[in-house]
Design a protein around this motif. Sequence first.
Motif, PDB file in Angstrom:
ATOM      1  N   TYR A 180     -29.473  39.439 -14.277  1.00 17.68           N
ATOM      2  CA  TYR A 180     -30.407  40.204 -13.447  1.00 17.68           C
ATOM      3  C   TYR A 180     -30.748  41.535 -14.106  1.00 17.68           C
ATOM      4  CZ  TYR A 180     -32.261  42.932  -9.583  1.00 17.68           C
ATOM      5  OH  TYR A 180     -33.065  43.727  -8.799  1.00 17.68           O
ATOM      6  N   LYS A 181     -32.025  41.862 -14.100  1.00 19.77           N
ATOM      7  CA  LYS A 181     -32.469  43.140 -14.641  1.00 19.77           C
ATOM      8  C   LYS A 181     -33.000  43.995 -13.494  1.00 19.77           C
ATOM      9  CE  LYS A 181     -33.714  41.365 -19.215  1.00 19.77           C
ATOM     10  NZ  LYS A 181     -34.796  41.201 -20.220  1.00 19.77           N
ATOM     11  N   PRO A 182     -32.606  45.281 -13.422  1.00 22.16           N
ATOM     12  CA  PRO A 182     -33.093  46.163 -12.354  1.00 22.16           C
ATOM     13  C   PRO A 182     -34.618  46.221 -12.315  1.00 22.16           C
ATOM     14  CG  PRO A 182     -31.282  47.188 -13.536  1.00 22.16           C
ATOM     15  CD  PRO A 182     -31.649  45.948 -14.304  1.00 22.16           C
ATOM     16  N   ILE A 183     -35.142  46.512 -11.143  1.00 20.22           N
ATOM     17  CA  ILE A 183     -36.592  46.583 -10.949  1.00 20.22           C
ATOM     18  C   ILE A 183     -37.208  47.603 -11.898  1.00 20.22           C
ATOM     19  CG2 ILE A 183     -38.402  47.259  -9.312  1.00 20.22           C
ATOM     20  CD1 ILE A 183     -36.673  46.143  -7.091  1.00 20.22           C
ATOM     21  N   ASP A 184     -38.279  47.221 -12.520  1.00 23.08           N
ATOM     22  CA  ASP A 184     -38.974  48.097 -13.470  1.00 23.08           C
ATOM     23  C   ASP A 184     -39.739  49.169 -12.700  1.00 23.08           C
ATOM     24  OD1 ASP A 184     -40.208  49.261 -15.599  1.00 23.08           O
ATOM     25  OD2 ASP A 184     -41.529  47.571 -16.055  1.00 23.08           O
ATOM     26  N   THR A 185     -39.499  50.429 -13.051  1.00 21.67           N
ATOM     27  CA  THR A 185     -40.211  51.531 -12.382  1.00 21.67           C
ATOM     28  C   THR A 185     -41.229  52.186 -13.315  1.00 21.67           C
ATOM     29  OG1 THR A 185     -38.388  53.014 -12.976  1.00 21.67           O
ATOM     30  CG2 THR A 185     -38.349  52.053 -10.778  1.00 21.67           C
ATOM     31  N   TYR A 197     -46.431  54.372 -13.699  1.00 22.95           N
ATOM     32  CA  TYR A 197     -47.040  55.704 -13.763  1.00 22.95           C
ATOM     33  C   TYR A 197     -48.410  55.731 -13.091  1.00 22.95           C
ATOM     34  CZ  TYR A 197     -49.363  59.823 -15.664  1.00 22.95           C
ATOM     35  OH  TYR A 197     -50.062  60.994 -15.786  1.00 22.95           O
ATOM     36  N   THR A 198     -49.224  54.717 -13.349  1.00 23.96           N
ATOM     37  CA  THR A 198     -50.584  54.696 -12.792  1.00 23.96           C
ATOM     38  C   THR A 198     -50.556  54.705 -11.271  1.00 23.96           C
ATOM     39  OG1 THR A 198     -51.383  53.457 -14.717  1.00 23.96           O
ATOM     40  CG2 THR A 198     -52.777  53.450 -12.744  1.00 23.96           C
ATOM     41  N   GLN A 199     -49.691  53.865 -10.692  1.00 22.40           N
ATOM     42  CA  GLN A 199     -49.600  53.787  -9.230  1.00 22.40           C
ATOM     43  C   GLN A 199     -49.054  55.091  -8.640  1.00 22.40           C
ATOM     44  OE1 GLN A 199     -48.483  51.506 -11.338  1.00 22.40           O
ATOM     45  NE2 GLN A 199     -49.241  49.476 -10.732  1.00 22.40           N
ATOM     46  N   ARG A 200     -48.054  55.662  -9.315  1.00 20.56           N
ATOM     47  CA  ARG A 200     -47.480  56.922  -8.812  1.00 20.56           C
ATOM     48  C   ARG A 200     -48.507  58.046  -8.868  1.00 20.56           C
ATOM     49  NH1 ARG A 200     -43.709  58.636 -12.234  1.00 20.56           N
ATOM     50  NH2 ARG A 200     -43.615  56.825 -13.585  1.00 20.56           N
ATOM     51  N   LYS A 201     -49.263  58.098  -9.949  1.00 23.65           N
ATOM     52  CA  LYS A 201     -50.278  59.139 -10.091  1.00 23.65           C
ATOM     53  C   LYS A 201     -51.335  59.024  -8.998  1.00 23.65           C
ATOM     54  CE  LYS A 201     -53.614  61.090 -13.373  1.00 23.65           C
ATOM     55  NZ  LYS A 201     -54.220  60.953 -14.733  1.00 23.65           N
ATOM     56  N   LYS A 243     -39.188  58.938  -9.605  1.00 23.20           N
ATOM     57  CA  LYS A 243     -39.098  57.479  -9.470  1.00 23.20           C
ATOM     58  C   LYS A 243     -38.093  57.060  -8.396  1.00 23.20           C
ATOM     59  CE  LYS A 243     -40.364  56.641 -14.291  1.00 23.20           C
ATOM     60  NZ  LYS A 243     -40.004  55.923 -15.548  1.00 23.20           N
ATOM     61  N   ASP A 244     -38.066  57.814  -7.299  1.00 26.25           N
ATOM     62  CA  ASP A 244     -37.200  57.462  -6.176  1.00 26.25           C
ATOM     63  C   ASP A 244     -37.777  56.310  -5.356  1.00 26.25           C
ATOM     64  OD1 ASP A 244     -35.657  59.536  -7.013  1.00 26.25           O
ATOM     65  OD2 ASP A 244     -35.967  60.811  -5.264  1.00 26.25           O
ATOM     66  N   PHE A 245     -39.018  55.935  -5.651  1.00 29.12           N
ATOM     67  CA  PHE A 245     -39.691  54.860  -4.923  1.00 29.12           C
ATOM     68  C   PHE A 245     -40.235  53.845  -5.914  1.00 29.12           C
ATOM     69  CE2 PHE A 245     -40.231  58.933  -2.776  1.00 29.12           C
ATOM     70  CZ  PHE A 245     -39.643  58.680  -1.554  1.00 29.12           C
ATOM     71  N   ILE A 246     -40.418  52.624  -5.429  1.00 31.72           N
ATOM     72  CA  ILE A 246     -41.006  51.593  -6.277  1.00 31.72           C
ATOM     73  C   ILE A 246     -42.340  51.165  -5.682  1.00 31.72           C
ATOM     74  CG2 ILE A 246     -38.794  50.766  -7.141  1.00 31.72           C
ATOM     75  CD1 ILE A 246     -38.936  48.477  -5.155  1.00 31.72           C
ATOM     76  N   PHE A 247     -43.266  50.800  -6.565  1.00 35.27           N
ATOM     77  CA  PHE A 247     -44.608  50.403  -6.160  1.00 35.27           C
ATOM     78  C   PHE A 247     -44.870  48.949  -6.552  1.00 35.27           C
ATOM     79  CE2 PHE A 247     -44.616  54.950  -6.569  1.00 35.27           C
ATOM     80  CZ  PHE A 247     -45.482  55.407  -5.595  1.00 35.27           C
ATOM     81  N   LYS A 248     -45.768  48.318  -5.828  1.00 32.76           N
ATOM     82  CA  LYS A 248     -46.219  46.968  -6.160  1.00 32.76           C
ATOM     83  C   LYS A 248     -45.062  45.979  -6.300  1.00 32.76           C
ATOM     84  CE  LYS A 248     -50.554  48.190  -6.377  1.00 32.76           C
ATOM     85  NZ  LYS A 248     -51.517  47.728  -5.357  1.00 32.76           N
ATOM     86  N   ILE A 285     -41.426  51.908  -0.918  1.00 31.71           N
ATOM     87  CA  ILE A 285     -40.071  51.362  -0.855  1.00 31.71           C
ATOM     88  C   ILE A 285     -39.149  52.325  -1.584  1.00 31.71           C
ATOM     89  CG2 ILE A 285     -38.591  49.400  -1.355  1.00 31.71           C
ATOM     90  CD1 ILE A 285     -40.870  48.816   0.601  1.00 31.71           C
ATOM     91  N   ALA A 286     -38.153  52.859  -0.867  1.00 35.87           N
ATOM     92  CA  ALA A 286     -37.236  53.843  -1.443  1.00 35.87           C
ATOM     93  C   ALA A 286     -36.026  53.154  -2.061  1.00 35.87           C
ATOM     94  CB  ALA A 286     -36.776  54.831  -0.367  1.00 35.87           C
TER      95      ALA A 286
END
Length: 442
Positions: free
Chosen positions: A22-27, A30-34, A81-86, A115-116
Amino acid sequence: MTRKLIALWCLFLSVMGIAQLYKPIDTADYTQRKAFLIKFTGNNEATIKKIKSQYSGKTLSELSKIYKDFGTDFEKQVKNKDFIFKSDFETSIQSLIQRLKKNNPQVPQDLKILIAKDNTPNAYCLADGTFVINMGLYGWLNNEEEIAAVISHELGHKIEDHSFKTFLKIIEQDNLDKITVQNIKSTTEKRSQSQNQKAFDIFKNTIYKKGVERRQNEMQADSLGYVIFRNSDFKKGEYVNALQKLEDFDTISPRALKIETYKKLFDLPKQAFNDKWMKKEDFSLYNYNFYKEKLNKDSLSSHPEMSRRIDQLKKTFTELKTSVTPEKPSDLFVTLKKVARMEALPNYFHSEDYGLGIYAAMQFLQDEEEEKYYKSWLGKCFSKIYEARKNYNLNRYLDRIEPKNQSESYQQFLNFMWNLSLDEIKNIADFYKTNETIAKAN
């Protein structure tokens, strides 16, 4: 910290069975956060502008400061990056909110989802309609219906504008308290014992009053949230099921780490296990609750006991008196529950809770789960603890012992960690880092 500790327990009850690779969720989003930050900043500025049109004087300045400070702090969290997008989490929540909008025109139409990376089962809604869902909800609740119940409760807070009303009351009460305290001070230059008692009474009564208001808000959000939930196509009894699960979160204690687990994990080829590491400090003579005991604990509770909330709901809505069996979760929910479980260690590492990360990794390894995966995180967290100990800032990443607020198991763990010398910590970190390298090579 107590709630963080209890959050560990929900992770240990989650379903198992996800690959060791298992690989941790990719954060790398940048585009979505911006894009989110641009919109969030604009919305927050619009909120402050609206406040300026309705208030003046000290109330205006205090409210503006609250929202400016909050905006700055929240932007830092997003950039950190305390939150994840998409993610599939967002897809699941969006689906639930669409169902909650059915027959509920009061639900805001422009809700946005974040999502935190937080292991505690919680959710909250911001002034601009941004809904924050902690990943821990999926690790603790039984199904989507219960998550929808939590969302409904938070929508109740949002619709009633509880946060803003609370800010106003705090500002008003603080101003009154300052005037009262100033009057006490002006009676004499030397403060007597009776004046100290008067000042403490002001502090006590203010806390009690805020506690009463918060409990009233929770009860109101429960009722309004249930109406929203009931008007949609969810099974009514699941609303109470969700509250009962959260009651477990508030009351359950983490499982104990066995002494054998310490010996198994830390009896190393180049560093034998030392029984002195398990020596406990005697705190029996310490009085940690000197001031807490002067206050009525029930009045200080920000959330009423969940059992009282449930009883109140059943009294108001008689159909809730009949209990129901939790619905079977969907395949998507089961998958997300597994992901939330595997993200526990990456989340603790991200939030720099390295001590809790080690404690959680030891719990998972005690249960013989995903050995390579959790041993790798054990090495990463110990490496950070070593750096902190070397730089004399270990207090920032590892709790001190608080007998009144921690389980015996966690106190034993903290004794163990603080008993380790700098070199011993390094040896443990190096051992597990080396094993991680070997595992990757294979």
